[in-house]
Design an enzyme around this catalytic site. Structure first.
Site, PDB file in Angstrom:
ATOM      1  N   SER A 524       1.037  -6.381   1.827  1.00  0.00           N
ATOM      2  CA  SER A 524       1.152  -7.805   1.579  1.00  0.00           C
ATOM      3  C   SER A 524       0.000  -8.329   0.721  1.00  0.00           C
ATOM      4  O   SER A 524       0.076  -9.379   0.131  1.00  0.00           O
ATOM      5  CB  SER A 524       1.172  -8.554   2.899  1.00  0.00           C
ATOM      6  OG  SER A 524      -0.020  -8.277   3.595  1.00  0.00           O
ATOM      7  N   ASP A 638      -3.348  -1.498  12.820  1.00  0.00           N
ATOM      8  CA  ASP A 638      -2.353  -1.210  11.793  1.00  0.00           C
ATOM      9  C   ASP A 638      -2.642   0.147  11.153  1.00  0.00           C
ATOM     10  O   ASP A 638      -2.797   0.260   9.940  1.00  0.00           O
ATOM     11  CB  ASP A 638      -2.341  -2.326  10.742  1.00  0.00           C
ATOM     12  CG  ASP A 638      -1.042  -2.323   9.928  1.00  0.00           C
ATOM     13  OD1 ASP A 638      -0.106  -1.594  10.302  1.00  0.00           O
ATOM     14  OD2 ASP A 638      -0.998  -3.023   8.910  1.00  0.00           O
TER      15      ASP A 638
END
Ligand SMILES: *[C@@H]1O[C@H](CO)[C@@H](O)[C@H](O)[C@H]1NC(C)=O
Ligand SMILES: *[C@@H]1O[C@H](CO)[C@@H](O)[C@H](O)[C@H]1NC(C)=O
Ligand SMILES: *[C@@H]1O[C@H](CO)[C@@H](O)[C@H](O)[C@H]1NC(C)=O
Ligand SMILES: *[C@@H]1O[C@H](CO)[C@@H](O)[C@H](O)[C@H]1NC(C)=O
Ligand SMILES: *[C@@H]1O[C@H](CO)[C@@H](O)[C@H](O)[C@H]1NC(C)=O
Ligand SMILES: *[C@@H]1O[C@H](CO)[C@@H](O)[C@H](O)[C@H]1NC(C)=O
Ligand SMILES: *[C@@H]1O[C@H](CO)[C@@H](O)[C@H](O)[C@H]1NC(C)=O
Ligand SMILES: *[C@@H]1O[C@H](CO)[C@@H](O)[C@H](O)[C@H]1NC(C)=O
Ligand SMILES: *[C@@H]1O[C@H](CO)[C@@H](O)[C@H](O)[C@H]1NC(C)=O
Ligand SMILES: *[C@@H]1O[C@H](CO)[C@@H](O)[C@H](O)[C@H]1NC(C)=O
Ligand SMILES: *[C@@H]1O[C@H](CO)[C@@H](O)[C@H](O)[C@H]1NC(C)=O
Length: 818
Positions: A524, A638
């Site tokens: 992102s 993550d």
């Protein structure tokens, strides 16, 4: 006498030791003379009161955060009686408290910044002394007290320490913190001692009983001297005629009167043989009488074991399970305009204190409901059957359900409100459907402790924030003042000063050629390649514009201090107007996914087995460092191939700490409220709403291990035919793990050949592959308590280098990897 020399020696030795022993263990001092100081690094740098019952010094709050406090020497876990600068913690290195030549007692943090000062510099101060009462005093040569800690109470009042007009006790946040909470014990304007909850949304007095007047509460408001004191024998008396005594009255017991984090005022006695405290008096025997515990619309209830918990009433749901002070929100809407059909639902033996619109006596229940129905601002009524007392409520705060309460609350709801299938929340268990409960039963939920712990956790983080900002600010300062060489700094801070710095937006624009060269990785976030003036190649990562300054500081603060060969090095950052960038070392070989999941088989990018195993070990080490070694423990949240970068030697470097959260090691159950991470790599506890721990990274690492071995995405492990791809993938992973468990138990091991990446063409080490599978399946345990810690994983894998690993300039052997 042949042996006389030996005898002489012994006698001599004994004589010497007689003299030496008293010097070997000097008794700790009780006072500081001018010019001397106590340092945070030295455990022996303390003042101890002459009778040894109190100690003054630095108190370790967490790994690198200290408070300057006075505590009971004899208590099991240092019980703090007083803290110098309550909401500021100082560093574990370089902080000190100095009784300066000018007569002021001064607390300084690393770099010598003054954190706290007794402001006694112009006076005749001669020495600072800790007294047997637990009072720290600064005296002049005649013995007159110029300053005393008794004048600045925190949450505790000691015997002989008066509480007066302008002093108050303020509770701590929960969990061993020393920062201020929401409760206070003080003299109100009417000369009466009270307990007040002063929270972010509302405030109210809850003791003495707010339903009674001063006389009914046995107090007196005409003595304006406002003075109260606990005497040595355990009796407290104040000018408003409040008087109470310890149940174990008598001298020679150490006591304290503390306003606890839960809002209750308690008198404690210390058992000096066990070091444990017992409560010998408390202001509120029923904790649910304390206000502010469960937030708006929330209700404090006693569960079967009499433990107070927070709950939401029927038709409401908890706003934030992590923070009960946010209370409960309604699952319905009431509009005032149209004549909406309404009804009332009763909550038995329940009351919400305050926010009354109107009070009427001796009215029937139906009339009371009618008042509320007519009045749009009325959300509920509180009604007492016998007396017919009717209170209409404009808001619901300070709720409690107590078995002996003589009334009930009737909530105003739309007539058509669906009563089927409402949720029961309990503790941190997953949300599940209950069988239809009766409307009168409030739905039980997490205990009040969890809210309080949350508040503590955030208080704690913000305290760290202050420290972090402090470091960073000094980091730039030293850089910008070229040549001012830091002298008193510890290794880590030097690193920050010399390598970690702030970049201007202009600089980055120039380095990246106006953000031209965008790199493939990053998901992102946009990442650009750049070259700095000093010709270092860097990756410049643009962070979300909307990221708040606070979040940004938190992030920068974490990464500034992270330094490990398997973690991407961050050189600095940029924070200008809405621009937020992180500048890190540039990795020649990009991210792991580019090498692992390349589609064409002949690709030069394809990773060999040795590199794969080395990456597995390196990533494990990097994560182990994050979880267990660095200053504040970080959960990455993550872990995936996109976030594993490879340098020119294929040394793995974990990147993207954007999701990193500080985790306090002592509290294994640190909670993170928002779901983070990437599909396919996320541990089951995200979906189950369980507290998030470092074990989520262990799970994700397990997925990466299998991917390294199989050379394909976990999400591709089965061709999907249904719509619900994610769910399918997760099921597939489960199935695979189950299958591997069985295979691993068997004698045969040819299955590894089937499992391994076909592109390796059988060129891999069976033993290493088997260990990787074994590690992967234990990392992928559903039950996170069964998953190993990252340091265990790293250690086991590291023990399986078959031969010295050579690649590029580095060489590694089984014994010495770094
Ligand atoms: C300070 O406390 C933390 C945890 O509470 C502990 O891990 C650490 O070792 C302590 N530090 C010192 C210097 O005692
Ligand atoms: C002392 O602290 C430890 C660790 O925080 C805790 O487990 C223990 O229960 C505490 N003991 C007492 C008596 O409070
Ligand atoms: C000393 O003076 C400063 C500035 O007036 C004040 O903020 C601080 O609270 C004082 N310190 C103490 C211990 O009273
Ligand atoms: C007021 O309170 C003070 C302190 O408790 C006490 O010494 C004094 O006698 C009281 N005065 C009256 C008039 O009760
Ligand atoms: C202190 O604790 C010990 C052990 O629990 C107990 O036997 C003793 O009676 C206690 N002393 C006091 C004064 O309560
Ligand atoms: C308890 O405290 C009293 C009074 O300070 C002291 O005389 C006694 O020796 C202490 N007992 C122990 C076991 O420390
Ligand atoms: C009551 O609270 C105790 C302590 O937290 C807990 O162990 C118990 O499960 C709770 N009981 C109910 C019925 O929720
Ligand atoms: C829930 O509470 C926590 C802790 O106060 C806070 O950080 C978080 O943002 C809250 N969540 C929501 C959805 O408001
Ligand atoms: C209540 O009304 C607001 C605004 O009209 C709406 O956003 C919300 O979804 C409604 N809530 C319920 C439970 O119907
Ligand atoms: C309070 O209720 C009474 C009815 O008993 C009504 O007459 C009065 O106007 C109400 N007062 C307010 C302020 O609503
Ligand atoms: C929960 O209850 C509702 C209504 O009774 C039902 O439709 C739904 O399937 C239930 N959910 C689960 C997970 O049992």
């Amino acid at each position: 006498m042949e042996n006389s020399p030996a005898l002489l020696t012994i006698i001599l030795f004994l004589a010497i030791s007689l003299f030496v022993v008293p010097f070997a263990s000097p008794s700790p001092q009780s006072s500081l003379s001018k010019g001397s100081s106590l340092s945070v690094e030295e455990d022996s740098d303390i003042l101890v009161s002459p009778d040894k019952s109190f100690t003054f010094g630095f108190h370790n709050i967490s790994n690198n955060a200290y408070s300057l406090s006075i505590w009971f020497s004899n208590s099991v876990n240092k019980t703090i009686a007083w803290t110098a600068k309550r909401d500021v913690l100082v560093n574990g290195l370089g902080s000190r408290v100095t009784f300066r030549k000018d007569g002021a007692l001064v607390l300084t943090d690393v770099y010598g910044t003054v954190v706290w000062n007794t402001n006694t510099s112009s006076s005749q101060a001669d020495q600072a002394q800790l007294l047997d009462t637990g009072n720290l005093v600064i005296k002049d040569p005649q013995g007159n007290v110029l300053w005393q800690s008794f004048d600045l109470p925190t949450d505790t009042l000691l015997p002989t320490q008066p509480i007066t007009k302008n002093k108050k006790l303020v509770s701590n946040m929960a969990g061993g913190s020393v920062s201020s909470g929401y409760y206070s014990f003080y003299f109100d304007n009417d000369n009466v001692m009270k307990l007040i909850y002063d929270g972010p949304q509302v405030s109210s007095i809850y003791w003495p009983n707010p339903d009674y007047n001063i006389w009914q509460n046995g107090r007196y408001n005409y003595n304006s001297s406002r003075y109260g004191v606990l005497d040595e024998s355990g009796t407290f008396q104040s000018s408003d005629r409040l008087s109470f005594s310890a149940s174990d009255m008598g001298a020679a017991i150490k006591r304290r009167l503390t306003l606890d984090y839960d809002g209750n005022l308690r008198l404690y006695s210390l058992n000096n043989s066990t070091g444990l405290w017992s409560v010998s008096w408390e202001a509120l025997p029923k904790l649910c009488d304390v206000h502010g515990l469960c937030g708006r619309n929330g209700i404090c209830v006693y569960n079967h074991t009499q433990k107070p918990m927070c709950a939401c009433p029927f038709a409401f749901k908890v706003s934030n399970l992590s923070d009960w002070s946010e209370g409960c929100k309604p699952k319905f809407n009431i509009s005032c305009e149209d004549s909406q059909q309404l009804r009332f639902v009763e909550l038995k033996k329940t009351d919400f204190w305050g926010f009354d619109l109107n009070h009427t006596s001796s009215v029937p229940l139906n009339a009371c409901k009618a008042f509320c129905q007519k009045d749009c601002s009325c959300v509920a009524i509180s009604y007492k059957m016998g007396s017919g007392d009717c209170y209409t409520k404009s808001a619901l705060f300070n709720g409690r359900t107590v078995p002996d309460f003589p009334g009930s609350v009737h909530l105003k709801l739309p007539l058509n409100f669906d009563t089927s299938g409402f949720y029961v929340l309990q503790g941190h268990e997953p949300i599940c459907n209950a069988t239809r409960a009766t409307a009168a039963t409030p739905t039980y939920a997490a205990n009040t402790g969890s809210r309080i712990k949350w508040t503590y956790f955030f208080g704690f983080i913000s305290a760290f924030g202050v420290i972090e900002i402090f470091f960073i600010v000094f980091g730039w300062w030293f850089v910008s003042k070229r040549g001012t060489k830091p002298t008193l700094m510890e290794e880590g801070y030097k690193l920050i000063a010399s390598q970690f710095r702030r970049f201007t937006y202009k600089e980055l624009k120039k380095a990246t050629g106006n953000f031209k060269n965008k790199l493939a990785r990053g998901g992102s976030r946009a990442v650009y390649k750049g070259v700095l003036e000093d010709e270092r190649a860097v990756a410049v990562e643009k962070l979300d514009d909307i990221i708040s300054a606070k979040d940004f500081w938190a992030e920068v603060g974490v990464i500034a201090r992270i330094n490990h060969m398997n973690l991407a090095r961050i050189w600095g950052f940029c924070c200008e107007r809405s621009h937020r960038f992180l500048v890190s070392e540039f990795m020649e070989n990009g991210s792991l996914d580019n090498h692992l999941f390349v589609s064409d088989h002949s690709s030069a990018n394809l990773l060999g087995w040795k590199e794969r195993f080395h990456i597995a070990v390196g990533v494990a080490k990097g994560l182990a460092y994050l979880h267990h070694e660095c200053l504040e423990w970080v959960i990455h949240c993550d872990v995936k191939p996109e976030n594993i970068l490879l340098d020119s030697d294929f040394e793995p470097k974990i990147t993207d700490f954007g999701l990193a959260k500080l985790a306090d090691r002592r509290r294994a159950h640190s909670k993170i409220s928002k779901v983070r991470g990437s599909r396919g790599y996320m541990a089951p506890e995200w979906a189950l709403n369980l507290p998030i721990t470092a074990k989520v990274d262990v799970y994700s690492y397990g997925v990466v291990l299998l991917e390294l071995l199989m050379g394909s995405r976990a999400s591709d492990w089965k061709k999907m035919d249904g719509d619900d791809e994610e769910e399918e993938a997760e099921l597939e992973l489960l199935g695979l793990v189950r299958m591997l468990k069985v295979k691993l138990g068997g004698a045969e091991d040819s299955w590894i050949d089937d499992l391994a990446d076909t592109r390796l063409a059988g060129q891999f080490n069976h033993r290493q592959a088997a260990v990787m599978v074994e590690m992967a399946i234990s990392c992928l345990e559903e039950d996170r308590s069964k998953r190993p810690n990252m340091d265990t994983v790293a250690e086991i894998l590291n023990g399986h280098y078959e031969e010295p690993y050579c690649h590029g300039d580095h060489s590694y052997s089984t014994t010495n990897l770094e």
